[in-house]
Design a protein around this motif. Structure first.
Motif, short mmCIF file in Angstrom:
data_model
loop_
_atom_site.label_atom_id
_atom_site.label_comp_id
_atom_site.label_asym_id
_atom_site.label_seq_id
_atom_site.Cartn_x
_atom_site.Cartn_y
_atom_site.Cartn_z
N VAL A 278 -5.44 -4.12 0.14
CA VAL A 278 -5.14 -4.65 1.47
C VAL A 278 -5.69 -3.72 2.54
N GLY B 230 -8.03 -6.28 3.89
CA GLY B 230 -7.12 -7.10 4.67
C GLY B 230 -6.41 -8.16 3.86
N ALA B 231 -6.70 -8.21 2.57
CA ALA B 231 -6.10 -9.21 1.68
C ALA B 231 -5.66 -8.55 0.39
N ALA C 69 0.92 -10.14 -1.19
CA ALA C 69 0.56 -10.86 0.03
C ALA C 69 1.79 -11.37 0.77
N LEU D 252 3.57 -8.50 2.58
CA LEU D 252 2.88 -7.95 3.76
C LEU D 252 2.45 -9.02 4.75
N ASP D 253 2.73 -10.28 4.42
CA ASP D 253 2.28 -11.40 5.25
C ASP D 253 0.76 -11.36 5.43
N ARG D 254 0.07 -11.22 4.32
CA ARG D 254 -1.38 -11.21 4.29
C ARG D 254 -1.87 -12.28 3.31
N THR E 21 -4.29 -13.77 0.10
CA THR E 21 -4.87 -13.27 -1.15
C THR E 21 -6.37 -13.53 -1.13
N ALA F 204 -1.08 0.14 1.74
CA ALA F 204 -1.78 -0.96 2.39
C ALA F 204 -2.33 -0.58 3.75
N THR F 205 -1.89 0.55 4.28
CA THR F 205 -2.38 0.98 5.58
C THR F 205 -3.09 2.33 5.50
#
Length: 300
Positions: free
Chosen positions: A175, A179-180, A233, A236-238, A240, A297-298
């Motif tokens: 991610v 971003g996914a 996903a 994290l509200d992202r 796939t 993820a960040t």
């Protein structure tokens, strides 16, 4: 029991060392530095300064004085081959138990994200993954040392638990890069997985009653990578995303892309039947949402 754990500062070896010490065994753990030795001492493990390169002599001497040796390090193949051969030589003809921790990567299948129907029990024949041929040869050398020496091979699947670096963490890291939450191809490939605490329990049972020359699998569940990606996903509200192998190599590196695109499915009937092993942790997805994973993820 006096147990020497080689790899006691690592993820699996450290967990095994702490587990055995917590269950009344006298555990010595190999440490490569004074700082690592101090950490082991704080965990109830007696440190032994040494390494698998130039500091093997203290390790071999300690092995010769132990009731059992657990090899749970992950060195380069040539270091693993040399150290295991020297340990088997030093222990030959003794009553010491030698447990070698391998992994289901020896039977990994390159499915490029597709599901595989193949699943292997401990004594099933299988095609050996070419990159793991040297590891499989070490397994066979360990097993061949029995019955003159009580040797046992543990072959866990994907090991998860606190501070693991497995598939869940790799998908969280994807991610940060894309971003996914990513998987390869169809994402239906899967590894049989097992919690590190259940690996520790299996190791203790193998030390106590394992059969000389045996292989014992550790497998407690299976979760396809696409399912993991969907859970990450959602956390994290992202979205796939499916990757091809070239894209996967950009995200995880070439070896990481191989791992994330392959299947490695095992069963553990011998562990359950002979050792009474019954894993307590079966749901890999219970780790979803852990702060340490979200931080990946960040990460940059």
């Amino acid at each position: 029991m006096d147990v020497l754990v080689i790899g006691a500062t690592g993820f699996v070896g450290g967990a095994v060392a702490r587990h055995l010490a917590g269950h009344g065994h006298r555990v010595t753990g190999m440490a490569r530095s004074a700082a690592a030795a101090e950490r082991l001492r704080g965990q109830g493990v007696t440190p032994l300064l040494g390494d698998l390169d130039g500091g093997r002599e203290p390790v071999l001497a300690a092995a010769a004085c132990s009731d059992a040796v657990v090899f749970a390090a992950q060195p380069a193949p040539h270091d693993e081959e040399r150290m295991v051969a020297e340990l088997l030589d030093v222990l030959a003809g003794t009553a010491t138990t030698f447990v070698f921790t391998s992994g289901s990567g020896v039977l990994l299948q390159r499915t490029e994200g597709a599901w595989s129907e193949d699943s292997y029990a401990e004594d099933d024949p299988f095609p050996v993954e070419p990159l793991a041929e040297r590891r499989f040869a070490v397994e066979n050398a360990v097993r061949a040392a029995a019955p003159g020496l009580r040797t046992i091979v543990l072959r866990p699947g994907l090991i998860w638990g606190p501070d693991d670096h497995g598939h869940v963490s790799m998908i969280y890291r994807s991610v940060a890069t894309t971003g996914a939450a990513c998987y390869v191809g169809e994402g239906l490939n899967t590894y049989s997985h097992v919690h590190v605490d259940d690996v520790c329990d299996l190791a203790e049972r193998a030390l106590a009653t394992g059969t000389a020359g045996a292989v014992y699998h550790a497998a407690a569940g299976e979760t396809p990578n696409r399912w993991i990606a969907r859970s990450v996903a959602a956390d994290l509200d992202r979205p796939t995303r499916s990757l091809d192998l070239a894209e996967a190599a950009e995200v995880w590196g070439e070896f990481g892309a191989l791992i994330m695109s392959a299947s490695s499915r095992t069963r553990a009937p011998r562990s359950r039947r002979e050792l009474g092993w019954a894993p307590r942790h079966t749901d890999l997805l219970t780790t979803i949402g852990e702060p340490r994973l979200r931080a990946l993820a960040t990460a940059h």
